[in-house]
Write a protein that holds these residues in place. Sequence first.
Motif, PDB file in Angstrom:
ATOM      1  N   VAL A   1       0.841  -1.204   0.000  1.00  0.00           N
ATOM      2  CA  VAL A   1       0.000   0.000   0.000  1.00  0.00           C
ATOM      3  C   VAL A   1       0.875   1.253   0.000  1.00  0.00           C
ATOM      4  CG1 VAL A   1      -1.757   1.298   1.260  1.00  0.00           C
ATOM      5  CG2 VAL A   1      -1.967  -1.178   1.042  1.00  0.00           C
ATOM      6  N   TRP A   2       1.973   1.228   0.739  1.00  0.00           N
ATOM      7  CA  TRP A   2       2.900   2.370   0.745  1.00  0.00           C
ATOM      8  C   TRP A   2       3.438   2.626  -0.663  1.00  0.00           C
ATOM      9  CZ3 TRP A   2       7.753   3.768  -0.608  1.00  0.00           C
ATOM     10  CH2 TRP A   2       8.245   4.953  -0.065  1.00  0.00           C
ATOM     11  N   LEU A   3       3.853   1.556  -1.349  1.00  0.00           N
ATOM     12  CA  LEU A   3       4.358   1.709  -2.717  1.00  0.00           C
ATOM     13  C   LEU A   3       3.292   2.296  -3.637  1.00  0.00           C
ATOM     14  CD1 LEU A   3       6.430  -1.531  -3.314  1.00  0.00           C
ATOM     15  CD2 LEU A   3       7.290   0.814  -3.411  1.00  0.00           C
ATOM     16  N   LEU A   4       2.107   1.731  -3.585  1.00  0.00           N
ATOM     17  CA  LEU A   4       1.028   2.228  -4.445  1.00  0.00           C
ATOM     18  C   LEU A   4       0.692   3.685  -4.131  1.00  0.00           C
ATOM     19  CD1 LEU A   4      -1.284  -0.907  -4.492  1.00  0.00           C
ATOM     20  CD2 LEU A   4       0.018   0.022  -6.419  1.00  0.00           C
ATOM     21  N   THR A   5       0.812   4.052  -2.878  1.00  0.00           N
ATOM     22  CA  THR A   5       0.541   5.434  -2.465  1.00  0.00           C
ATOM     23  C   THR A   5       1.615   6.382  -2.987  1.00  0.00           C
ATOM     24  OG1 THR A   5      -0.564   4.690  -0.462  1.00  0.00           O
ATOM     25  CG2 THR A   5       0.236   6.955  -0.463  1.00  0.00           C
ATOM     26  N   ASN A   6       2.860   5.968  -2.903  1.00  0.00           N
ATOM     27  CA  ASN A   6       3.964   6.868  -3.202  1.00  0.00           C
ATOM     28  C   ASN A   6       4.430   6.865  -4.648  1.00  0.00           C
ATOM     29  OD1 ASN A   6       4.885   8.271  -0.612  1.00  0.00           O
ATOM     30  ND2 ASN A   6       4.456   6.192   0.016  1.00  0.00           N
ATOM     31  N   ILE A   7       4.165   5.802  -5.397  1.00  0.00           N
ATOM     32  CA  ILE A   7       4.557   5.828  -6.809  1.00  0.00           C
ATOM     33  C   ILE A   7       3.410   6.295  -7.691  1.00  0.00           C
ATOM     34  CG2 ILE A   7       6.348   4.085  -6.580  1.00  0.00           C
ATOM     35  CD1 ILE A   7       4.359   2.146  -7.964  1.00  0.00           C
TER      36      ILE A   7
ATOM     37  N   ILE B   1      -6.394   7.158   6.817  1.00  0.00           N
ATOM     38  CA  ILE B   1      -5.490   6.000   6.712  1.00  0.00           C
ATOM     39  C   ILE B   1      -4.415   6.294   5.666  1.00  0.00           C
ATOM     40  CG2 ILE B   1      -5.332   3.589   5.936  1.00  0.00           C
ATOM     41  CD1 ILE B   1      -6.481   3.819   8.738  1.00  0.00           C
ATOM     42  N   GLN B   2      -4.828   6.814   4.511  1.00  0.00           N
ATOM     43  CA  GLN B   2      -3.895   7.128   3.431  1.00  0.00           C
ATOM     44  C   GLN B   2      -2.875   8.176   3.890  1.00  0.00           C
ATOM     45  OE1 GLN B   2      -4.955   5.150   0.924  1.00  0.00           O
ATOM     46  NE2 GLN B   2      -2.953   5.419   0.012  1.00  0.00           N
ATOM     47  N   GLU B   3      -3.331   9.169   4.580  1.00  0.00           N
ATOM     48  CA  GLU B   3      -2.419  10.205   5.073  1.00  0.00           C
ATOM     49  C   GLU B   3      -1.438   9.630   6.092  1.00  0.00           C
ATOM     50  OE1 GLU B   3      -4.762  13.539   6.437  1.00  0.00           O
ATOM     51  OE2 GLU B   3      -5.738  13.709   4.473  1.00  0.00           O
ATOM     52  N   ALA B   4      -1.901   8.717   6.934  1.00  0.00           N
ATOM     53  CA  ALA B   4      -1.011   8.072   7.903  1.00  0.00           C
ATOM     54  C   ALA B   4       0.065   7.248   7.189  1.00  0.00           C
ATOM     55  CB  ALA B   4      -1.816   7.195   8.859  1.00  0.00           C
ATOM     56  N   ILE B   5      -0.330   6.535   6.153  1.00  0.00           N
ATOM     57  CA  ILE B   5       0.627   5.724   5.389  1.00  0.00           C
ATOM     58  C   ILE B   5       1.665   6.617   4.717  1.00  0.00           C
ATOM     59  CG2 ILE B   5       0.860   4.206   3.380  1.00  0.00           C
ATOM     60  CD1 ILE B   5      -1.862   2.959   4.296  1.00  0.00           C
ATOM     61  N   LYS B   6       1.235   7.765   4.225  1.00  0.00           N
ATOM     62  CA  LYS B   6       2.168   8.695   3.577  1.00  0.00           C
ATOM     63  C   LYS B   6       3.230   9.210   4.538  1.00  0.00           C
ATOM     64  CE  LYS B   6      -0.747  10.436  -0.118  1.00  0.00           C
ATOM     65  NZ  LYS B   6      -1.392  11.620  -0.685  1.00  0.00           N
ATOM     66  N   THR B   7       2.955   9.189   5.838  1.00  0.00           N
ATOM     67  CA  THR B   7       3.929   9.691   6.801  1.00  0.00           C
ATOM     68  C   THR B   7       5.069   8.716   7.062  1.00  0.00           C
ATOM     69  OG1 THR B   7       2.785   8.874   8.775  1.00  0.00           O
ATOM     70  CG2 THR B   7       2.167  11.081   7.971  1.00  0.00           C
TER      71      THR B   7
ATOM     72  N   PRO C   1       8.354   7.338   6.468  1.00  0.00           N
ATOM     73  CA  PRO C   1       9.451   7.970   5.730  1.00  0.00           C
ATOM     74  C   PRO C   1       9.950   7.116   4.567  1.00  0.00           C
ATOM     75  CG  PRO C   1       9.910   7.929   8.091  1.00  0.00           C
ATOM     76  CD  PRO C   1       8.692   7.093   7.861  1.00  0.00           C
ATOM     77  N   GLU C   2      10.247   7.782   3.464  1.00  0.00           N
ATOM     78  CA  GLU C   2      10.794   7.082   2.300  1.00  0.00           C
ATOM     79  C   GLU C   2      12.100   6.385   2.661  1.00  0.00           C
ATOM     80  OE1 GLU C   2      12.263   8.213  -2.161  1.00  0.00           O
ATOM     81  OE2 GLU C   2      10.406   9.144  -1.468  1.00  0.00           O
ATOM     82  N   SER C   3      12.824   6.927   3.625  1.00  0.00           N
ATOM     83  CA  SER C   3      14.091   6.313   4.044  1.00  0.00           C
ATOM     84  C   SER C   3      13.884   4.882   4.561  1.00  0.00           C
ATOM     85  CB  SER C   3      14.770   7.163   5.117  1.00  0.00           C
ATOM     86  OG  SER C   3      13.957   7.257   6.271  1.00  0.00           O
ATOM     87  N   GLN C   4      12.671   4.571   5.034  1.00  0.00           N
ATOM     88  CA  GLN C   4      12.354   3.217   5.490  1.00  0.00           C
ATOM     89  C   GLN C   4      12.188   2.248   4.323  1.00  0.00           C
ATOM     90  OE1 GLN C   4      11.839   2.219   8.853  1.00  0.00           O
ATOM     91  NE2 GLN C   4      12.671   4.214   9.362  1.00  0.00           N
ATOM     92  N   MET C   5      12.018   2.815   3.135  1.00  0.00           N
ATOM     93  CA  MET C   5      11.738   1.994   1.948  1.00  0.00           C
ATOM     94  C   MET C   5      12.703   2.329   0.794  1.00  0.00           C
ATOM     95  SD  MET C   5       8.850   0.098   2.409  1.00  0.00           S
ATOM     96  CE  MET C   5       8.049  -0.042   0.826  1.00  0.00           C
ATOM     97  N   ASN C   6      13.917   2.782   1.110  1.00  0.00           N
ATOM     98  CA  ASN C   6      14.874   3.196   0.075  1.00  0.00           C
ATOM     99  C   ASN C   6      15.085   2.143  -1.008  1.00  0.00           C
ATOM    100  OD1 ASN C   6      15.501   5.831   0.686  1.00  0.00           O
ATOM    101  ND2 ASN C   6      17.186   5.284   2.048  1.00  0.00           N
TER     102      ASN C   6
END
Length: 111
Positions: free
Chosen positions: A20-26, A83-89, A91-96
């Motif tokens: 879900v994080w990937l789908l949110t951020n890409i 929920i979406q806003e919480a997922i966006k928080t 950090p990208e550094s956790q998923m480099n």
Amino acid sequence: MDEHINIFKALSDATRLKIVWLLTNIDEKICVSEIVEVLDEYQYNVSRHLKILKKANLVEEVKEGKWVFYYLTPIKSEFRQLIQEAIKTIPESQMNNEIHKCKILLAERPK
């Protein structure tokens, strides 16, 4: 209340949260094979996780030719927005590594 419980249960697994994080951020549709490569998971496990996310109404799928692509379900409630806003928080550094792999795969897609 059941919808809320299903969403929390679906997001309680690290792999599903990463999807879900990937789908949110890409902000793109991605297929199972891309998720498998990005998360370094078995295809069976990714498919199972996607099924759970789909059941929780967090993702949807669309078939394009022989490929099935997954994307976030459009947000229709304040709860889902939160929920979406919480997922966006997260950090990208956790998923480099994952975001780097994903960007490479998306750039290599045939146009």
